[in-house]
Scaffold this active site. Structure first.
Site, mmCIF file in Angstrom:
data_model
loop_
_atom_site.group_PDB
_atom_site.id
_atom_site.type_symbol
_atom_site.label_atom_id
_atom_site.label_comp_id
_atom_site.label_asym_id
_atom_site.label_seq_id
_atom_site.Cartn_x
_atom_site.Cartn_y
_atom_site.Cartn_z
ATOM 1 N N SER A 77 -50.850 25.014 -20.319
ATOM 2 C CA SER A 77 -52.002 24.296 -20.874
ATOM 3 C C SER A 77 -52.445 24.854 -22.225
ATOM 4 O O SER A 77 -52.851 26.016 -22.328
ATOM 5 C CB SER A 77 -53.167 24.361 -19.888
ATOM 6 O OG SER A 77 -54.365 23.912 -20.493
ATOM 7 N N ASN A 78 -52.401 24.021 -23.242
ATOM 8 C CA ASN A 78 -52.951 24.395 -24.552
ATOM 9 C C ASN A 78 -54.463 24.594 -24.462
ATOM 10 O O ASN A 78 -55.026 25.478 -25.096
ATOM 11 C CB ASN A 78 -52.648 23.301 -25.578
ATOM 12 C CG ASN A 78 -51.166 23.051 -25.727
ATOM 13 O OD1 ASN A 78 -50.397 23.965 -26.003
ATOM 14 N ND2 ASN A 78 -50.757 21.808 -25.531
#
Length: 341
Positions: A77-78
């Site tokens: 997840s960014n």
């Protein structure tokens, strides 16, 4: 135009991000003139679109006296990377609730005996380097946000004051970052005398697209924001966009936004979220080899694949100017190197 100056906000980027003309890519495709908004160059660790959202979300957390952040996403997840980075900047604790990744065949990649994904790379490596206070990895498809709220309750019982940030930071508060970006873009267009026919953006949790739509609407701009869906069909995604657009417009006390402005094209996400597609691989290679710009395989790679297909279909005229939003996510490229082998 919406006035955001009265709202609490942190600043993680010095000045506007670049708006660059992609001359070689435009020439290669033989279609419109393509420009790129470099939101991969926003502040915090390795940049990306969530930074704009976090300027408002973190300010809200601090205003509520929070000492701890809890958020959720995938193991690559960014959003989780940047939330953790903001927490380090602000001296807050940060706890991550994650779900296991999917392999290229769509089957879950189970965590090892220690609860970690088998590939200690990409964003997951950065969670380690940034020192997440805790990381939970759950089976793919788990209700992560329910667990995040449950975990926040456990922290509260321990005397902490947690603040839960939704997946992607995509609520009304987070979307304000892209209401502001719309105003930044319009200023840049005016500075270079650019008559933009369309803005093309990845569309996932929809906070970025919804904020852009509301921001342009509030400024009286009719430029369409074309979302390229990264995880859902058009029928599933567009109600999500519309719902958030309506919430943001209502929060800012703006006139309602016409339904047709919320466009999310669902032909380009392939077999599923974060799963590679041949079109994504072509798009990533094309941007790299014509402009020296890296895209990620989950968001910008698939959005660029959509943009390229729309150009090839003749959707844009040769004299049109189209702006592509680079939402970041490049660390995820290294976790999915096999897609390019």
């Amino acid at each position: 135009m919406a006035d955001l100056n009265t709202l609490p906000r942190r600043r993680y980027t010095n000045g506007p991000t670049a708006l660059d003309h992609l001359e070689r890519l435009s020439r290669q495709l033989g279609g419109p003139q393509i420009w790129i908004k470099r939101d991969d160059q926003l502040g915090l660790t390795q940049g990306g679109n969530k930074t704009r959202k976090l300027e408002f979300l973190i300010a809200d957390a601090l205003a509520q006296g929070a000492d701890t952040l809890v958020t959720a996403g995938g193991v690559q997840s960014n959003h989780c990377r940047l939330t953790l980075s903001a927490a380090r900047r602000e001296g807050l604790e940060c706890h991550l609730v994650l779900e296991e990744d999917l392999g290229s065949d769509g089957a879950p990649i189970p965590a090892d005996a220690g609860g970690n994904p088998p590939e200690h790379t990409g964003n997951f490596l950065l969670f380690d380097l940034l020192g997440a206070d805790s990381v939970e990895v759950h089976p793919n498809g788990s209700d992560l946000i329910a667990r995040a709220h449950e975990f926040a309750g456990e922290l509260k019982a321990q005397g902490r004051n947690p603040y839960v940030i939704p997946v992607g930071g995509s609520n009304v508060t987070g979307a304000l970052g892209y209401v502001d970006c719309a105003q930044e873009l319009l200023t840049q267009f005016a500075e270079v005398g650019l008559d933009v026919s369309s803005i093309v953006t990845p569309s996932g949790s929809a906070g970025m697209q919804a904020g852009l739509i509301v921001g342009l609407h509030s400024a009286g701009s009719q430029i369409p924001v074309v979302g390229i869906n990264v995880s859902r069909s058009q029928e599933e995604q567009e109600p999500k966009i519309v719902g958030l657009v309506d919430e943001v417009a209502s929060f800012l006390e703006l006139p309602s936004v016409p339904r047709e402005r919320s466009l999310g094209l669902g032909d380009y996400f392939g077999t599923g979220y974060a799963l590679p597609s041949p079109e994504m691989v072509e798009a990533v290679r094309l941007f790299a080899q014509t402009e020296g710009i890296l895209l990620d395989p989950v968001y910008t790679g698939k959005a660029a694949a959509g943009l390229i297909d729309l150009v090839r279909q003749g959707r844009f005229g040769t004299d049109d100017h189209v702006v592509f939003i680079h939402s970041g996510g490049v660390p995820g490229l290294y976790a999915r190197a096999g897609a390019f082998a």
